[in-house]
Design a protein around this motif. Sequence first.
Motif, PDB file in Angstrom:
ATOM      1  N   GLY A 119       0.829  -1.116   0.045  1.00 32.15           N
ATOM      2  CA  GLY A 119       0.038   0.080  -0.162  1.00 32.15           C
ATOM      3  C   GLY A 119       0.793   1.194   0.146  1.00 32.15           C
ATOM      4  O   GLY A 119       2.140   1.259  -0.017  1.00 32.15           O
ATOM      5  N   PRO A 120       0.125   2.402  -0.200  1.00 34.31           N
ATOM      6  CA  PRO A 120       0.941   3.707  -0.073  1.00 34.31           C
ATOM      7  C   PRO A 120       1.230   3.879   1.312  1.00 34.31           C
ATOM      8  O   PRO A 120       1.111   3.501   2.188  1.00 34.31           O
ATOM      9  CB  PRO A 120      -0.123   4.860  -0.560  1.00 34.31           C
ATOM     10  N   SER A 121       2.437   4.974   1.297  1.00 30.88           N
ATOM     11  CA  SER A 121       2.804   5.492   2.708  1.00 30.88           C
ATOM     12  C   SER A 121       1.860   5.952   3.564  1.00 30.88           C
ATOM     13  O   SER A 121       0.864   6.459   3.086  1.00 30.88           O
ATOM     14  CB  SER A 121       3.858   6.283   2.512  1.00 30.88           C
ATOM     15  N   ARG A 122       1.843   5.568   4.798  1.00 29.72           N
ATOM     16  CA  ARG A 122       0.685   6.108   5.618  1.00 29.72           C
ATOM     17  C   ARG A 122       1.304   6.342   7.030  1.00 29.72           C
ATOM     18  O   ARG A 122       2.359   5.641   7.388  1.00 29.72           O
ATOM     19  CB  ARG A 122      -0.475   5.176   5.621  1.00 29.72           C
ATOM     20  N   THR A 123       0.666   6.900   8.089  1.00 31.52           N
ATOM     21  CA  THR A 123       0.821   7.276   9.409  1.00 31.52           C
ATOM     22  C   THR A 123      -0.472   7.463   9.981  1.00 31.52           C
ATOM     23  O   THR A 123      -1.307   8.118   9.549  1.00 31.52           O
ATOM     24  CB  THR A 123       2.026   8.248   9.663  1.00 31.52           C
ATOM     25  N   ALA A 124      -0.670   7.145  11.382  1.00 30.42           N
ATOM     26  CA  ALA A 124      -1.761   7.545  12.395  1.00 30.42           C
ATOM     27  C   ALA A 124      -1.150   8.079  13.370  1.00 30.42           C
ATOM     28  O   ALA A 124      -2.043   8.119  14.533  1.00 30.42           O
ATOM     29  CB  ALA A 124      -2.609   6.664  12.389  1.00 30.42           C
ATOM     30  N   ASP A 125      -0.075   8.842  13.336  1.00 34.45           N
ATOM     31  CA  ASP A 125       0.675   9.286  14.661  1.00 34.45           C
ATOM     32  C   ASP A 125      -0.012  10.471  15.113  1.00 34.45           C
ATOM     33  O   ASP A 125       0.029  10.731  16.333  1.00 34.45           O
ATOM     34  CB  ASP A 125       2.171   9.556  14.192  1.00 34.45           C
ATOM     35  N   VAL A 126      -0.773  11.454  14.330  1.00 32.22           N
ATOM     36  CA  VAL A 126      -1.300  12.527  14.711  1.00 32.22           C
ATOM     37  C   VAL A 126      -3.021  12.192  14.972  1.00 32.22           C
ATOM     38  O   VAL A 126      -3.516  11.975  14.057  1.00 32.22           O
ATOM     39  CB  VAL A 126      -1.330  13.671  13.849  1.00 32.22           C
TER      40      VAL A 126
END
Length: 219
Positions: free
Chosen positions: A191-198
């Motif tokens: 998948g594409p790059s992702r983050t849920a840090d915020v």
Amino acid sequence: MSDGRERILGAVRRGLGRPALSDSRRAVLDQRIHGGEQNPLRPALPARPLAELFAAGVEKVAGECLRIADRDQAPAALKTWLEAQGVAAEARMAPALAGLDWAGAGLSVTEGASAGDDLVGVSEAVLAVAETGTVILRSGPETPTTLNFLPDYHVVLVDADRLVGHFEDAWVVLRERLGNDWPRVINLITGPSRTADVEQTMQLGAHGPRRLLVLLAGA
């Protein structure tokens, strides 16, 4: 085993206080490495064609998968997709794909590694894993790693006969195909790059491409 590798592993064993492997234990390890024994814990796959499972896996992780009849259709498929995104028909691509008629499809392409100023990068996968919708890419002059991470739109071409079911299968096939000719880097992209840090809010494109398109040829 090379002398250098033996020295490194020997230092690790000494640091852990472990003796060298006996011949019988080494034989068991070699059998596992070369695919003589399957991992009994790997999940069973649904009774569906690998192409269907892979396409569903790609979409499950926010990617897109277009199934095309053969590699020659890749340029036209990419041109149509870029138009649908409102993106100019321009791309930086892996030299390994230079033999396809990109210009004939109305695409303006350049070849080689990306310097970070390309909107669209086109790569070729050496394998793909149906279990997770993962594409596996090798580094090298013909397949620059920068194309996998610097452009906003990452497009990967993979042939259907390079699909495997599980990750274990992928390593067996890679060892068979590459032999001693391993690249410096093997990238596994799901998948594409992702983050849920915020605030635990999913954001795509945090550390790399925000869109991933897989062109699955021959499916």
